[in-house]
Motif scaffolding. Structure first.
Motif, mmCIF file in Angstrom:
data_model
loop_
_atom_site.group_PDB
_atom_site.id
_atom_site.type_symbol
_atom_site.label_atom_id
_atom_site.label_comp_id
_atom_site.label_asym_id
_atom_site.label_seq_id
_atom_site.Cartn_x
_atom_site.Cartn_y
_atom_site.Cartn_z
ATOM 1 N N ALA A 2 0.850 -1.195 0.000
ATOM 2 C CA ALA A 2 0.000 0.000 0.000
ATOM 3 C C ALA A 2 0.878 1.235 0.000
ATOM 4 O O ALA A 2 1.713 1.416 0.895
ATOM 5 C CB ALA A 2 -0.905 0.003 1.233
ATOM 6 N N ILE A 3 0.696 2.084 -0.992
ATOM 7 C CA ILE A 3 1.413 3.353 -1.077
ATOM 8 C C ILE A 3 0.445 4.433 -0.618
ATOM 9 O O ILE A 3 -0.590 4.656 -1.260
ATOM 10 C CB ILE A 3 1.914 3.617 -2.509
ATOM 11 C CG1 ILE A 3 2.778 2.447 -2.970
ATOM 12 C CG2 ILE A 3 2.673 4.940 -2.579
ATOM 13 C CD1 ILE A 3 3.013 2.391 -4.456
ATOM 14 N N VAL A 4 0.767 5.056 0.505
ATOM 15 C CA VAL A 4 -0.130 6.054 1.090
ATOM 16 C C VAL A 4 0.604 7.381 1.240
ATOM 17 O O VAL A 4 1.830 7.425 1.346
ATOM 18 C CB VAL A 4 -0.695 5.601 2.462
ATOM 19 C CG1 VAL A 4 -1.443 4.290 2.328
ATOM 20 C CG2 VAL A 4 0.395 5.462 3.495
ATOM 21 N N ASN A 5 -0.147 8.458 1.256
ATOM 22 C CA ASN A 5 0.415 9.783 1.453
ATOM 23 C C ASN A 5 1.096 9.837 2.817
ATOM 24 O O ASN A 5 0.591 9.281 3.794
ATOM 25 C CB ASN A 5 -0.702 10.828 1.352
ATOM 26 C CG ASN A 5 -0.169 12.238 1.378
ATOM 27 O OD1 ASN A 5 0.175 12.756 2.429
ATOM 28 N ND2 ASN A 5 -0.097 12.855 0.208
ATOM 29 N N ARG A 59 -8.524 2.368 3.394
ATOM 30 C CA ARG A 59 -9.509 3.272 2.790
ATOM 31 C C ARG A 59 -10.036 4.285 3.819
ATOM 32 O O ARG A 59 -10.165 5.474 3.525
ATOM 33 C CB ARG A 59 -10.654 2.466 2.202
ATOM 34 C CG ARG A 59 -11.734 3.334 1.550
ATOM 35 C CD ARG A 59 -12.819 2.501 0.900
ATOM 36 N NE ARG A 59 -12.316 2.005 -0.380
ATOM 37 C CZ ARG A 59 -12.155 0.721 -0.696
ATOM 38 N NH1 ARG A 59 -12.458 -0.226 0.166
ATOM 39 N NH2 ARG A 59 -11.690 0.361 -1.866
ATOM 40 N N LYS A 60 -10.309 3.816 5.013
ATOM 41 C CA LYS A 60 -10.876 4.672 6.061
ATOM 42 C C LYS A 60 -9.910 5.767 6.514
ATOM 43 O O LYS A 60 -10.327 6.852 6.893
ATOM 44 C CB LYS A 60 -11.281 3.803 7.247
ATOM 45 C CG LYS A 60 -11.927 4.554 8.374
ATOM 46 C CD LYS A 60 -12.353 3.620 9.480
ATOM 47 C CE LYS A 60 -12.962 4.402 10.631
ATOM 48 N NZ LYS A 60 -13.311 3.526 11.754
ATOM 49 N N HIS A 61 -8.611 5.485 6.449
ATOM 50 C CA HIS A 61 -7.630 6.411 7.017
ATOM 51 C C HIS A 61 -6.796 7.163 5.981
ATOM 52 O O HIS A 61 -5.854 7.864 6.362
ATOM 53 C CB HIS A 61 -6.718 5.663 7.984
ATOM 54 C CG HIS A 61 -7.456 5.160 9.178
ATOM 55 N ND1 HIS A 61 -7.784 5.962 10.242
ATOM 56 C CD2 HIS A 61 -7.973 3.945 9.464
ATOM 57 C CE1 HIS A 61 -8.451 5.266 11.141
ATOM 58 N NE2 HIS A 61 -8.584 4.025 10.678
ATOM 59 N N CYS A 62 -7.123 7.032 4.716
ATOM 60 C CA CYS A 62 -6.394 7.752 3.666
ATOM 61 C C CYS A 62 -7.328 8.749 2.994
ATOM 62 O O CYS A 62 -8.125 8.380 2.134
ATOM 63 C CB CYS A 62 -5.837 6.779 2.625
ATOM 64 S SG CYS A 62 -4.477 5.818 3.243
ATOM 65 N N ALA A 63 -7.215 9.985 3.391
ATOM 66 C CA ALA A 63 -8.088 11.025 2.864
ATOM 67 C C ALA A 63 -7.547 11.575 1.547
ATOM 68 O O ALA A 63 -6.361 11.849 1.417
ATOM 69 C CB ALA A 63 -8.213 12.158 3.878
ATOM 70 N N VAL A 64 -8.444 11.733 0.587
ATOM 71 C CA VAL A 64 -8.090 12.444 -0.642
ATOM 72 C C VAL A 64 -8.364 13.919 -0.380
ATOM 73 O O VAL A 64 -9.426 14.288 0.107
ATOM 74 C CB VAL A 64 -8.923 11.948 -1.845
ATOM 75 C CG1 VAL A 64 -8.613 12.774 -3.087
ATOM 76 C CG2 VAL A 64 -8.656 10.480 -2.111
ATOM 77 N N VAL A 110 -4.498 20.202 -7.331
ATOM 78 C CA VAL A 110 -4.505 18.793 -7.724
ATOM 79 C C VAL A 110 -4.948 17.929 -6.544
ATOM 80 O O VAL A 110 -4.695 18.266 -5.392
ATOM 81 C CB VAL A 110 -3.117 18.318 -8.215
ATOM 82 C CG1 VAL A 110 -2.703 19.048 -9.478
ATOM 83 C CG2 VAL A 110 -2.079 18.475 -7.134
ATOM 84 N N PRO A 111 -5.615 16.809 -6.828
ATOM 85 C CA PRO A 111 -5.974 15.900 -5.735
ATOM 86 C C PRO A 111 -4.747 15.096 -5.300
ATOM 87 O O PRO A 111 -3.974 14.625 -6.141
ATOM 88 C CB PRO A 111 -7.034 14.986 -6.352
ATOM 89 C CG PRO A 111 -6.779 15.048 -7.823
ATOM 90 C CD PRO A 111 -6.174 16.391 -8.110
ATOM 91 N N VAL A 112 -4.551 14.987 -3.998
ATOM 92 C CA VAL A 112 -3.466 14.175 -3.441
ATOM 93 C C VAL A 112 -4.037 13.304 -2.332
ATOM 94 O O VAL A 112 -5.143 13.522 -1.855
ATOM 95 C CB VAL A 112 -2.310 15.038 -2.888
ATOM 96 C CG1 VAL A 112 -1.668 15.850 -3.985
ATOM 97 C CG2 VAL A 112 -2.792 15.936 -1.765
ATOM 98 N N GLY A 113 -3.267 12.343 -1.907
ATOM 99 C CA GLY A 113 -3.719 11.467 -0.829
ATOM 100 C C GLY A 113 -4.323 10.205 -1.392
ATOM 101 O O GLY A 113 -4.043 9.792 -2.513
ATOM 102 N N GLY A 114 -5.174 9.609 -0.585
ATOM 103 C CA GLY A 114 -5.724 8.320 -0.987
ATOM 104 C C GLY A 114 -4.647 7.257 -0.865
ATOM 105 O O GLY A 114 -3.691 7.415 -0.115
ATOM 106 N N ALA A 115 -4.783 6.193 -1.573
ATOM 107 C CA ALA A 115 -3.797 5.119 -1.519
ATOM 108 C C ALA A 115 -3.816 4.342 -2.820
ATOM 109 O O ALA A 115 -4.825 4.294 -3.522
ATOM 110 C CB ALA A 115 -4.106 4.176 -0.358
ATOM 111 N N THR A 116 -2.681 3.750 -3.127
ATOM 112 C CA THR A 116 -2.584 2.793 -4.217
ATOM 113 C C THR A 116 -2.227 1.465 -3.580
ATOM 114 O O THR A 116 -1.242 1.376 -2.839
ATOM 115 C CB THR A 116 -1.498 3.216 -5.228
ATOM 116 O OG1 THR A 116 -1.830 4.513 -5.733
ATOM 117 C CG2 THR A 116 -1.408 2.228 -6.372
ATOM 118 N N VAL A 117 -3.037 0.445 -3.840
ATOM 119 C CA VAL A 117 -2.882 -0.832 -3.152
ATOM 120 C C VAL A 117 -2.732 -1.957 -4.177
ATOM 121 O O VAL A 117 -3.520 -2.060 -5.113
ATOM 122 C CB VAL A 117 -4.101 -1.114 -2.240
ATOM 123 C CG1 VAL A 117 -3.971 -2.467 -1.562
ATOM 124 C CG2 VAL A 117 -4.264 0.001 -1.208
#
Length: 107
Positions: free
Chosen positions: A6-9, A61-66, A89-96
């Motif tokens: 999981a790549i998270v901000n 998903r619950k803890h990664c805010a866009v 630009v939108p940042v945050g979220g996650a790539t899993v």
């Protein structure tokens, strides 16, 4: 068994890590840098049983805010002066990524 990458901000990494730990998931965290905005990220490596993958993804998903951030944009370097402006630009979220684990040993 599955390996969740999981790549998270970077701003979300602490919250995600605490939530994973509170729910009994162990992980390895590495500090990484994104290629697009050169932003601080954290890459989490989480090994878990197949039936727990959905639980891990829901925690992430619950803890990664866009959110939106303003970033500078520099104009074409061929001009004698630089046109500098900003863009939202939108940042945050996650790539899993979820991959199968062929073999696992804890030593």
């Amino acid at each position: 068994m599955k390996m969740i990458t999981a790549i998270v901000n970077g701003k979300d990494a602490t919250d995600v890590g605490h939530a994973l730990t509170q729910n009994g998931f162990m992980f390895t965290k590495t500090i990484t840098t994104g290629g697009f905005l050169k932003a601080n990220n954290a890459t989490l490596l989480i090994g878990t049983d197949d039936d727990k993958v959905s639980d891990v993804i829901e925690i992430i998903r619950k803890h990664c805010a866009v959110r939106k951030e303003i970033v500078p944009v520099i104009g074409d370097v061929n001009y004698s002066t630089f046109n500098s402006c900003t863009v939202e630009v939108p940042v945050g979220g996650a790539t899993v990524f979820v991959t199968d684990v062929v073999r696992f040993e804890k030593m």
